[in-house]
Design a protein around this motif. Structure first.
Motif, PDB file in Angstrom:
ATOM      1  N   ASP A   1       0.847  -1.188   0.000  1.00 29.82           N
ATOM      2  CA  ASP A   1       0.000   0.000   0.000  1.00 29.82           C
ATOM      3  C   ASP A   1       0.887   1.244   0.000  1.00 29.82           C
ATOM      4  O   ASP A   1       2.106   1.151  -0.179  1.00 29.82           O
ATOM      5  CB  ASP A   1      -0.988  -0.020   1.162  1.00 29.82           C
ATOM      6  CG  ASP A   1      -0.340   0.163   2.536  1.00 29.82           C
ATOM      7  OD1 ASP A   1       0.890   0.362   2.621  1.00 29.82           O
ATOM      8  OD2 ASP A   1      -1.083   0.116   3.536  1.00 29.82           O
ATOM      9  N   SER A   2       0.278   2.391   0.208  1.00 28.34           N
ATOM     10  CA  SER A   2       1.031   3.647   0.150  1.00 28.34           C
ATOM     11  C   SER A   2       2.126   3.709   1.210  1.00 28.34           C
ATOM     12  O   SER A   2       3.174   4.313   0.987  1.00 28.34           O
ATOM     13  CB  SER A   2       0.089   4.852   0.298  1.00 28.34           C
ATOM     14  OG  SER A   2      -0.592   4.797   1.538  1.00 28.34           O
TER      15      SER A   2
ATOM     16  N   LEU B   1       5.026   1.694  -0.267  1.00 28.45           N
ATOM     17  CA  LEU B   1       5.644   2.473  -1.341  1.00 28.45           C
ATOM     18  C   LEU B   1       6.457   3.630  -0.764  1.00 28.45           C
ATOM     19  O   LEU B   1       7.560   3.913  -1.216  1.00 28.45           O
ATOM     20  CB  LEU B   1       4.580   2.998  -2.303  1.00 28.45           C
ATOM     21  CG  LEU B   1       3.845   1.933  -3.122  1.00 28.45           C
ATOM     22  CD1 LEU B   1       2.683   2.558  -3.884  1.00 28.45           C
ATOM     23  CD2 LEU B   1       4.782   1.217  -4.069  1.00 28.45           C
ATOM     24  N   SER B   2       5.918   4.274   0.255  1.00 26.74           N
ATOM     25  CA  SER B   2       6.608   5.392   0.896  1.00 26.74           C
ATOM     26  C   SER B   2       7.938   4.954   1.517  1.00 26.74           C
ATOM     27  O   SER B   2       8.944   5.676   1.438  1.00 26.74           O
ATOM     28  CB  SER B   2       5.710   6.007   1.974  1.00 26.74           C
ATOM     29  OG  SER B   2       6.376   7.030   2.656  1.00 26.74           O
TER      30      SER B   2
ATOM     31  N   MET C   1       0.578  -1.748  -8.526  1.00 28.29           N
ATOM     32  CA  MET C   1       0.607  -0.548  -7.666  1.00 28.29           C
ATOM     33  C   MET C   1       1.731   0.400  -8.096  1.00 28.29           C
ATOM     34  O   MET C   1       1.554   1.619  -8.084  1.00 28.29           O
ATOM     35  CB  MET C   1       0.776  -0.930  -6.195  1.00 28.29           C
ATOM     36  CG  MET C   1      -0.487  -1.469  -5.580  1.00 28.29           C
ATOM     37  SD  MET C   1      -1.848  -0.282  -5.597  1.00 28.29           S
ATOM     38  CE  MET C   1      -1.254   0.936  -4.443  1.00 28.29           C
ATOM     39  N   PHE C   2       2.875  -0.165  -8.469  1.00 32.23           N
ATOM     40  CA  PHE C   2       3.972   0.673  -8.964  1.00 32.23           C
ATOM     41  C   PHE C   2       3.554   1.392 -10.246  1.00 32.23           C
ATOM     42  O   PHE C   2       3.854   2.564 -10.437  1.00 32.23           O
ATOM     43  CB  PHE C   2       5.235  -0.162  -9.207  1.00 32.23           C
ATOM     44  CG  PHE C   2       6.022  -0.426  -7.958  1.00 32.23           C
ATOM     45  CD1 PHE C   2       6.972   0.471  -7.510  1.00 32.23           C
ATOM     46  CD2 PHE C   2       5.797  -1.569  -7.215  1.00 32.23           C
ATOM     47  CE1 PHE C   2       7.690   0.240  -6.350  1.00 32.23           C
ATOM     48  CE2 PHE C   2       6.505  -1.812  -6.057  1.00 32.23           C
ATOM     49  CZ  PHE C   2       7.452  -0.909  -5.622  1.00 32.23           C
ATOM     50  N   LYS C   3       2.847   0.680 -11.115  1.00 31.18           N
ATOM     51  CA  LYS C   3       2.401   1.292 -12.371  1.00 31.18           C
ATOM     52  C   LYS C   3       1.317   2.332 -12.131  1.00 31.18           C
ATOM     53  O   LYS C   3       1.335   3.404 -12.734  1.00 31.18           O
ATOM     54  CB  LYS C   3       1.907   0.220 -13.340  1.00 31.18           C
ATOM     55  CG  LYS C   3       3.040  -0.639 -13.870  1.00 31.18           C
ATOM     56  CD  LYS C   3       2.555  -1.710 -14.817  1.00 31.18           C
ATOM     57  CE  LYS C   3       3.737  -2.492 -15.354  1.00 31.18           C
ATOM     58  NZ  LYS C   3       3.325  -3.585 -16.234  1.00 31.18           N
ATOM     59  N   LEU C   4       0.379   2.021 -11.248  1.00 32.48           N
ATOM     60  CA  LEU C   4      -0.716   2.933 -10.935  1.00 32.48           C
ATOM     61  C   LEU C   4      -0.189   4.261 -10.383  1.00 32.48           C
ATOM     62  O   LEU C   4      -0.690   5.327 -10.722  1.00 32.48           O
ATOM     63  CB  LEU C   4      -1.669   2.283  -9.927  1.00 32.48           C
ATOM     64  CG  LEU C   4      -2.890   3.089  -9.509  1.00 32.48           C
ATOM     65  CD1 LEU C   4      -3.837   3.249 -10.688  1.00 32.48           C
ATOM     66  CD2 LEU C   4      -3.605   2.397  -8.352  1.00 32.48           C
ATOM     67  N   THR C   5       0.832   4.180  -9.545  1.00 33.23           N
ATOM     68  CA  THR C   5       1.415   5.384  -8.934  1.00 33.23           C
ATOM     69  C   THR C   5       2.562   5.968  -9.764  1.00 33.23           C
ATOM     70  O   THR C   5       3.184   6.940  -9.358  1.00 33.23           O
ATOM     71  CB  THR C   5       1.937   5.058  -7.524  1.00 33.23           C
ATOM     72  OG1 THR C   5       2.905   4.001  -7.622  1.00 33.23           O
ATOM     73  CG2 THR C   5       0.804   4.640  -6.607  1.00 33.23           C
ATOM     74  N   ARG C   6       2.840   5.317 -10.878  1.00 29.97           N
ATOM     75  CA  ARG C   6       3.936   5.693 -11.783  1.00 29.97           C
ATOM     76  C   ARG C   6       5.321   5.577 -11.142  1.00 29.97           C
ATOM     77  O   ARG C   6       6.297   6.125 -11.647  1.00 29.97           O
ATOM     78  CB  ARG C   6       3.722   7.097 -12.351  1.00 29.97           C
ATOM     79  CG  ARG C   6       2.473   7.166 -13.202  1.00 29.97           C
ATOM     80  CD  ARG C   6       2.316   8.513 -13.843  1.00 29.97           C
ATOM     81  NE  ARG C   6       1.049   8.544 -14.554  1.00 29.97           N
ATOM     82  CZ  ARG C   6       0.937   8.810 -15.837  1.00 29.97           C
ATOM     83  NH1 ARG C   6       1.992   9.071 -16.549  1.00 29.97           N
ATOM     84  NH2 ARG C   6      -0.235   8.835 -16.409  1.00 29.97           N
ATOM     85  N   LEU C   7       5.404   4.852 -10.066  1.00 27.10           N
ATOM     86  CA  LEU C   7       6.705   4.618  -9.445  1.00 27.10           C
ATOM     87  C   LEU C   7       7.526   3.608 -10.241  1.00 27.10           C
ATOM     88  O   LEU C   7       8.724   3.456 -10.000  1.00 27.10           O
ATOM     89  CB  LEU C   7       6.539   4.159  -7.995  1.00 27.10           C
ATOM     90  CG  LEU C   7       6.110   5.261  -7.024  1.00 27.10           C
ATOM     91  CD1 LEU C   7       5.824   4.684  -5.652  1.00 27.10           C
ATOM     92  CD2 LEU C   7       7.169   6.353  -6.935  1.00 27.10           C
TER      93      LEU C   7
END
Length: 113
Positions: free
Chosen positions: A54-55, A58-59, A86-92
């Motif tokens: 989750d965030s 990622l953080s 999730m990496f793609k969704l957040t563009r990370l």
């Protein structure tokens, strides 16, 4: 929390938690911070066991990347489809270098040395 192995000048850390969320991310952030503080500049983080991020997770990873700044490298190994989404969704996925296996990740770290 994780298994660690030194391969060449790279520190490979395998996250053995199935979830990187509010309950587990702070410990990971602290552990990676300790690795960086102790002089490890090339880190490969194996996410093959992680089923959910989750965030908070990622953080923790973004924080580690910031700590290294331009003086090191952090690559990710083998995230599952759910985690990769999730990496793609957040563009990370544009920020982190993500590899399907350890051999490719270590080769990339060696080239960046």
């Amino acid at each position: 929390m994780e298994l660690q192995e030194r391969i060449g000048d790279a520190q490979v850390t395998k996250v053995i938690e199935s979830r990187l969320d509010a309950s587990s991310a702070p410990a990971l952030k602290k552990k990676i911070g300790a690795l960086i503080a102790s002089g490890h500049r090339r880190i490969a983080l194996d996410l093959t066991e992680v089923e959910f991020i989750d965030s908070n997770g990622l953080s923790a990873l973004v924080s580690a990347l910031r700590q290294l700044q331009s003086d090191g490298d952090l690559v990710l190994i083998g995230p599952r489809a759910t985690v990769l989404s999730m990496f793609k969704l957040t563009r990370l996925d544009r920020v982190f270098r993500i590899f399907p296996d350890q051999a490719q990740a270590l080769a990339a770290l060696a080239l960046a040395a």
